[in-house]
Design a protein around this motif. Structure first.
Motif: not given
Lengths: 355, 355
Positions: A88, A91-92, A95-96
């Motif tokens: 996780e 994954a972030m 995105q970030a």
């Protein structure tokens, strides 16, 4: 099928994790789990947290856990981010820090979730070929890019990158975020955590799943300067306010406090790895130098898939990737000494040799 | 600031959850937590799972939990999806079912995370005004759209929608997925779960955080036909293979088995809600009819913000939203009888009335 799915969902090819058998009892050397139980301090903390306060939401900022992590790694709490497993957290990071207009760079042979994240979030990427010894080349990571992800040690090879190698990538890419995925770092690689203060483009990602024997608890974390941690928090708080439950928070804090246990169990695995590598070499295997809790091995005479199937018939699970360049390799998790004895005996039998 | 952030991260306005105080002891009526502890069966199951097997990854398919949910709700396991809290389940619904080209519809007054998900995933939306009594109008939800999200009962109003109302939206939108967010359904609304078999465009989302007193454990779930569940699994397996840890799986299964406890505690809350509504009306409050574990109230003489601050000074936290149409309302979680007595006494004092 697929009517009513979003366009993005239709195009996904999800990651496939190693098998988690529910019925038959196997010697499980396929998902890089730790053969030793979690620290008794972690288990005691969880049992204590299994109480009436579970009716209340957890602290969405995970303040206590971030403070314990910061103290343990010599950082400030605002340099720490935590998530529901390092998957996780990764994954972030995608995105970030990454945009669709420029490609993300990562090795062609590495953790296969990176391409999946890129697809999920509509990002582009370029895979940089490792050299013939599975070493990470330096030059291609200095080309124009929109971000870099490097696993250190790399998976599934187990090969580590030196700190100077990581530093060169960081210094050559001041306008890109460089994510160093250190899931296996405690088994022998040098962490880039010491570079966090001086390199505003560095994110170090680690996990409690491997060296701290808590794959079942789902706790991962990232270290970076405050600016990048704030971006991760923005993404996380736009997705799920409470990614870590109260039991995971308590267990992770307990595990972090038991430094002696971490040291003892990782040292044991490192010794078992050395001994197993010798045994496999004597059976004719090529064994990649490993700084992780697994070995990446290939045999010149028998196909990896044949060995995979033969081991499975003998009650032993290992991991095989049906992918270019590595389809004749097996990734074997380091288990207990007894489990590795059983592995070597089974392989000797499959190869028609004395064990 | 914000250098090295992705364009998307720069544009985010994260959701802000209700306060979780870490120091002072408050009467916490601000985040719709259950005042009663989780089922003893849930706590016992967690303690039992806090053992050596935490070194192993959890079942990525959460098979046992999905089987227990399916049995409990009269569905098949392939009609069930589980996630790390219903917030995560909702976020994955937005990814799995909605595209940027057509707007998602949801009420103007509803769970404020919906707009945040839409922004995070680059989706467009149109907010449909509730009528002056906070009822959901039917016609606007039959207009061209790319998906619909309805909370039933709605938050923060507590008003329920009838099953025939949900059915009309489903039947009027055969080409859109309709997500019915039933976080509070066990406190008095009628669930749409009985419509899952006949409506291939329906997703029902529920949580263990409210009626099952497990906000601290982070378990949410969705019911839908197999096609939509497969889409959710594709998204989930492209993001995080293991979203539920072993303790959450065990605790959720334990809680689901204790049907008697669920019934007793929800009935208790329903009774306390009725009694509290009467008391608040006698203090001059307008009280929206609630089918949830909270009341949405407004006073004609004293501003909601004034009451919020006054209650806080008296050690009582409630929730206030600084938003159009509802800025003179307070959302008050139903606590124990004693807590509601304390609330009413404090409000009476603030209003200068006899309690």
């Amino acid at each position: 099928m697929k009517e009513l799915w979003s366009k993005r969902a239709r195009a996904l090819t999800p990651y496939i994790p190693g098998e988690q058998p529910r019925e038959r009892k196997f010697i499980k050397l396929n998902t890089n789990e730790n053969p030793y139980p979690p620290s008794p301090m972690a288990l005691a903390a969880i049992r204590e947290a299994a109480c009436d306060t579970l009716r209340l939401y957890p602290d969405p900022e995970c303040t206590n856990l971030r403070e314990v992590l910061a103290a343990s790694y010599g950082l400030k709490p605002n340099q720490v981010f935590v998530g529901n497993g390092s998957d996780e957290v990764l994954a972030m990071c995608f995105q970030a820090f990454f945009d669709p207009d420029r490609p993300i760079l990562f090795p062609d042979i590495t953790y296969s979730f990176y391409t999946v994240y890129a697809d999920l979030f509509g990002l582009t990427y370029r895979q940089i070929p490792l050299d013939e010894n599975f070493a990470v080349p330096r030059e291609p990571f200095l080309e124009e890019n929109g971000g870099i992800v490097i696993a250190n040690p790399n998976a599934p090879t187990g090969r580590a990158i030196s700190l100077s190698g990581v530093k060169a990538v960081l210094e050559g890419n001041p306008n890109s975020v460089v994510v160093v995925d250190e899931a296996y770092v405690d088994f022998g690689a040098r962490s880039a955590v010491e570079l966090v203060d001086c390199h505003p483009n560095l994110v170090v990602v680690q996990t409690m799943s491997k060296s701290r024997s808590l794959a079942g608890l789902r706790v991962g974390f990232a270290f970076a300067n405050e600016n990048l941690i704030t971006a991760l928090n923005s993404v996380k708080n736009s997705f799920n306010s409470y990614t870590l439950d109260r039991l995971a928070l308590a267990g992770a804090e307990g595990a972090l406090r038991d430094v002696g246990y971490l040291r003892a169990t990782t040292m044991k695995i490192i010794h078992t790895r050395g001994y197993t590598a010798c045994r496999l070499k004597s059976l004719g295997f090529q064994v990649v130098d490993s700084s992780a809790n697994f070995l990446f091995v290939s045999h010149p005479d028998v196909a990896a898939k044949t060995l995979l199937d033969g081991l499975r018939e003998r009650g032993i699970l290992v991991r095989w990737f049906d992918k270019p360049r590595i389809s004749n390799y097996l990734r074997i998790t380091i288990g207990t000494d007894q489990e590795m004895e059983a592995l070597c005996a089974a392989l000797a039998e499959l190869l028609g040799k004395e064990g």
